[in-house]
Design a protein around this motif. Structure first.
Motif, PDB file in Angstrom:
ATOM      1  N   ALA A  73       0.647  -1.415  -0.044  1.00  0.00           N
ATOM      2  CA  ALA A  73      -0.089   0.024   0.099  1.00  0.00           C
ATOM      3  C   ALA A  73       0.725   0.939  -0.295  1.00  0.00           C
ATOM      4  N   TRP A  74       2.210   1.167   0.584  1.00  0.00           N
ATOM      5  CA  TRP A  74       2.571   2.553   0.897  1.00  0.00           C
ATOM      6  C   TRP A  74       4.284   2.312   1.198  1.00  0.00           C
ATOM      7  N   VAL A  75       4.707   2.920   0.630  1.00  0.00           N
ATOM      8  CA  VAL A  75       6.604   2.989   0.646  1.00  0.00           C
ATOM      9  C   VAL A  75       7.127   4.143   0.689  1.00  0.00           C
ATOM     10  N   GLY A  76       7.289   4.044   2.462  1.00  0.00           N
ATOM     11  CA  GLY A  76       8.082   5.334   2.973  1.00  0.00           C
ATOM     12  C   GLY A  76       7.580   5.267   4.294  1.00  0.00           C
ATOM     13  N   TYR A  77       6.864   4.822   4.953  1.00  0.00           N
ATOM     14  CA  TYR A  77       6.374   4.930   6.567  1.00  0.00           C
ATOM     15  C   TYR A  77       7.336   5.254   7.290  1.00  0.00           C
ATOM     16  N   GLY A  78       7.294   5.362   8.752  1.00  0.00           N
ATOM     17  CA  GLY A  78       8.168   5.797   9.371  1.00  0.00           C
ATOM     18  C   GLY A  78       8.215   6.054  10.996  1.00  0.00           C
ATOM     19  N   GLY A  79       8.878   6.232  11.724  1.00  0.00           N
ATOM     20  CA  GLY A  79       8.779   6.478  13.035  1.00  0.00           C
ATOM     21  C   GLY A  79       9.997   6.359  14.041  1.00  0.00           C
ATOM     22  N   ALA A  80       9.987   6.557  15.261  1.00  0.00           N
ATOM     23  CA  ALA A  80      10.900   6.516  16.149  1.00  0.00           C
ATOM     24  C   ALA A  80      10.125   5.600  17.745  1.00  0.00           C
ATOM     25  N   VAL A  81      10.931   4.889  18.196  1.00  0.00           N
ATOM     26  CA  VAL A  81      10.133   4.675  19.363  1.00  0.00           C
ATOM     27  C   VAL A  81      11.411   4.487  20.387  1.00  0.00           C
ATOM     28  N   VAL A  82      11.891   4.766  21.732  1.00  0.00           N
ATOM     29  CA  VAL A  82      12.268   4.059  22.951  1.00  0.00           C
ATOM     30  C   VAL A  82      11.695   2.856  23.564  1.00  0.00           C
TER      31      VAL A  82
END
Length: 389
Positions: A250-259
């Motif tokens: 469905a999508w190329v290039g989603y993202g995020g960051a977690v600790v």
């Protein structure tokens, strides 16, 4: 961080129905908006000019999954929920919340047909929002066994994916270069904010041969999703800071960051460490959200399912914001008919599914005949929406 959800595209208003078959056909067309599932990533709203083509593709190639979606109370509620998101400033996040609140195998099967099998929904291209970090931004050394055991996501950046309650992840390292995570997260139950629905999944990672700070989660069957983890900072038994980006059908290039921390509550003494590492990828810890990992006891699966059905019934009977009364009446009838069928069929789940599937297949045959006769009207309907927009 949980596996993302795929919301629908911009929801059209329901047209008035001239017959039950025609109403069902148009409801099925509208149901193409219901692309939510617990393992899909959200694309941007699909261009309105593609609406008619998507509707025709689904009616031609995904009749059975689409019919099941419309006949299923949870999937139908997903559709109604998505209707309320149109035009809101947080439309995308609203659609994601709908997918989180109303997710089951019926929705997943429809998504697979629409996105992967028949490619009725076009894939969103990478817009560069989550670039691959430079080698200098990553830790110089990292071993998968540093993340084994129970860890909590105590802070997250992407509010759509990373900030859920009770994100307790239990990792194992079956080989020097491998990491297996048993992940759980909770969403607030749509019936009441004091209850939760707990989601689970398993992810397997392989460490990059050259860069120890990179872990790959590839070769997944559903929507062919793949996530790449980039470890920006790590302190043994204290924290691991992960930046991620991924793609699927469905999508190329989603993202995020977690600790990740051993402590369910983020230790504030490490805030400066986070900031130093995040600056290398253009992020600030001040923009992170601290999560609630109190993880109180959740209700049973049976209670979750019963609560979802109660919510569906109440919303279908009482209305969800701007959805037209005609469509609500039709969906109310669908839910009541479905309940009656379930009561007649009996308590054996396997038997219920077989009989319901046969009934749905009969409905699809009738709908197909109506659609073939009324295909021009369907296309005109979507075309009219485009002009109004």
């Amino acid at each position: 961080m949980r596996l993302p959800t795929l919301p629908g595209w911009d929801a059209p208003a329901f047209p008035a129905a001239s017959s039950s078959a025609s109403s069902a056909a148009r409801s099925m067309l509208a149901a193409l908006l219901v692309l939510g599932s617990s393992v899909v990533t959200p694309p941007a709203a699909i261009a309105k000019t593609d609406g008619a083509a998507i509707g025709k593709c689904l009616l031609k190639n995904c009749q059975i999954p689409l019919a099941k979606c419309v006949a299923n109370p949870v999937c139908a509620a997903n559709l109604l929920c998505i209707q309320t998101c149109t035009g809101r400033a947080d439309e995308g996040d609203c659609q994601i919340r709908c997918g989180d609140a109303f997710s089951n195998d019926v929705v997943g099967d429809f998504t697979k047909c629409a996105v992967t099998d028949k490619k009725c929904v076009p894939q969103r291209a990478d817009d560069g929002s989550w670039p691959v970090p430079s080698k200098e931004a990553l830790v110089a050394s990292f071993s998968p066994d540093m993340l084994t055991g129970p860890w909590y996501i105590s802070a997250g950046y992407n509010k759509a994916f990373d900030t859920f309650d009770c994100q307790l992840h239990k990792f194992e390292s079956p080989a020097d270069n491998k990491l297996v995570g048993n992940l759980q997260w909770r969403i607030k139950d749509p019936v009441a904010g004091t209850n939760f629905v707990t989601r689970y999944t398993v992810q397997e990672f392989v460490q990059d041969k050259e860069s120890p700070g990179i872990l790959y989660n590839h070769d997944n069957e559903f929507l062919h999703y793949q996530d790449d983890w980039y470890v920006l900072a790590a302190k043994p038994e204290e924290y691991v800071l992960v930046y991620y980006r991924g793609e699927n059908d469905a999508w190329v290039g989603y993202g995020g960051a977690v600790v990740y921390t051993r402590d369910p509550v983020f230790p504030k003494k490490y805030a400066k460490d986070m900031d130093v590492a995040l600056q290398k990828v253009g992020l600030k810890f001040a923009d992170f959200t601290l999560t609630d990992n109190s993880c109180r006891a959740a209700e049973s699966k049976i209670e979750e399912a019963a609560a979802d059905l109660v919510y569906v019934e109440s919303k279908v009977a009482g209305g969800i914001q701007s959805v037209e009364s005609g469509a609500l009446n039709e969906l109310t009838k669908d839910v009541k008919l479905l309940e009656a069928e379930i009561e007649m069929i009996g308590s054996t789940v396997g038997t219920e599914l077989v009989v319901l599937e046969k009934e749905i297949e009969k409905d699809v045959v009738a709908i197909e005949g109506e659609v073939l006769k009324d295909e021009r009207a369907v296309v005109d309907f979507f075309g009219g929406l485009l002009k109004k927009k």
